[in-house]
Design an enzyme around this catalytic site. Structure first.
Site, mmCIF file in Angstrom:
data_model
loop_
_atom_site.group_PDB
_atom_site.id
_atom_site.type_symbol
_atom_site.label_atom_id
_atom_site.label_comp_id
_atom_site.label_asym_id
_atom_site.label_seq_id
_atom_site.Cartn_x
_atom_site.Cartn_y
_atom_site.Cartn_z
ATOM 1 C CG HIS A 228 -1.875 1.152 1.280
ATOM 2 N ND1 HIS A 228 -2.873 1.250 2.202
ATOM 3 C CD2 HIS A 228 -1.934 2.289 0.551
ATOM 4 C CE1 HIS A 228 -3.539 2.392 2.027
ATOM 5 N NE2 HIS A 228 -2.982 3.043 1.048
ATOM 6 C CD GLU B 129 0.381 5.534 -0.927
ATOM 7 O OE1 GLU B 129 1.233 5.540 -0.019
ATOM 8 O OE2 GLU B 129 -0.838 5.578 -0.703
ATOM 9 C CG HIS C 209 2.543 8.693 2.493
ATOM 10 N ND1 HIS C 209 2.228 9.073 3.777
ATOM 11 C CD2 HIS C 209 1.390 8.202 1.957
ATOM 12 C CE1 HIS C 209 0.941 8.810 4.014
ATOM 13 N NE2 HIS C 209 0.416 8.293 2.926
#
Ligand SMILES: *[C@@H]1O[C@H](CO)[C@@H](O)[C@H](O)[C@H]1NC(C)=O
Ligand SMILES: *[C@@H]1O[C@H](CO)[C@@H](O)[C@H](O)[C@H]1NC(C)=O
Ligand SMILES: *[C@@H]1O[C@H](CO)[C@@H](O)[C@H](O)[C@H]1NC(C)=O
Length: 244
Positions: A58, A105, A109
């Protein structure tokens, strides 16, 4: 004048903490998050048809910061050599041919992870995530110790025990709770945590040392709520659903 009622002050504090911009301090932990495709797809994703019967990536999330550099755009040609592995290990379950998940992502992040020299390029970030994922080989370890998708329920302690014994650190295991009075929870995500030098660490340490800012907490909690996952309950059977 009575403008400064406690209620208004409280509201102002809540608003400012929700919109606070994290100071540029560096993260101290990385969370490698795996999800189980059947559970992910069973939640709120009608377009999702997983044909994947292994734990996929993930994300790789630093414990500090969200969307740290909006001008650092995702560019898939910088990870060209990784794409075959990305498609297999980090697939976008909603749209397998799209790079949207990786872009998301990275922006959310990766740009924060990139504050450390060890992860300061898209290639370093994505290749490290893949490297850690393969090194852990969580899917094989679960199988090896007989944690396999099944119509028979598990105890959370069985799954936790296998991971703790093998890796010697505490994971964070998340489930979907289908409804308030359901008597079973569905296994959804497994997080394994790393120090900045990429050695394993207990995931729970973050809660003990409490170095996160309010804004970071807010974001992490919002993240998990939005995804529908919450920490699995020790007192409830765990359903590990076979691939559909
Ligand atoms: C799904 O997986 C099965 C078994 O691995 C395979 O036979 C089948 O062709 C796959 N279907 C699609 C649409 O990829
Ligand atoms: C943000 O990313 C851009 C593009 O890579 C870079 O030039 C800039 O230095 C970064 N800013 C910060 C504060 O890291
Ligand atoms: C993406 O990266 C490639 C390879 O480094 C570079 O040639 C290209 O200009 C980049 N594209 C954008 C939109 O930044």
């Amino acid at each position: 004048m009575k403008l400064c009622s406690p209620l208004l002050l409280g509201l102002a504090a809540a608003l400012s903490s929700a919109f606070v911009i994290s100071p540029p301090h560096i993260w101290t932990k990385l969370i490698l998050t795996h999800h189980w495709p059947s559970t992910f797809c069973s939640m709120e994703h009608p377009v999702c048809h997983p044909n994947i019967s292994y734990w996929t990536l993930h994300g790789l999330w630093p414990d500090k910061g969200i969307a740290c550099n909006s001008s650092w755009h995702f560019n898939s040609s910088q990870i060209e050599d990784l794409l075959p592995d990305m498609k297999k290990s980090w697939p976008d379950l909603l749209n397998p041919s799209s790079a949207a998940f990786w872009k998301y992502e990275w922006q959310k992040h990766g740009t924060c992870a990139a504050k450390a020299a060890s992860l300061n390029s898209q290639h370093k970030y994505f290749s490290k995530a893949l490297e850690l994922y393969h090194k852990l080989d969580l899917d094989s370890i679960l199988k090896k110790f007989d944690i396999i998708p099944s119509e028979t329920y598990y105890k959370l302690s069985q799954i936790e025990g296998v991971i703790e014994n093998f890796y010697n650190v505490k994971p964070k295991i998340q489930c979907v709770h289908p409804s308030k009075n359901a008597d079973v929870q569905i296994l959804g995500q497994i997080e394994i945590c790393f120090n900045p030098d990429f050695t394993l660490m207990d995931c729970e340490k973050q809660f003990a040392t409490e170095k996160m800012s309010k804004g970071d907490w807010h974001n992490l909690i919002a993240d998990n709520k939005a995804s529908g996952f919450s920490v699995c309950d020790h007192d409830m059977p765990v359903y590990y659903p076979p691939p559909s």
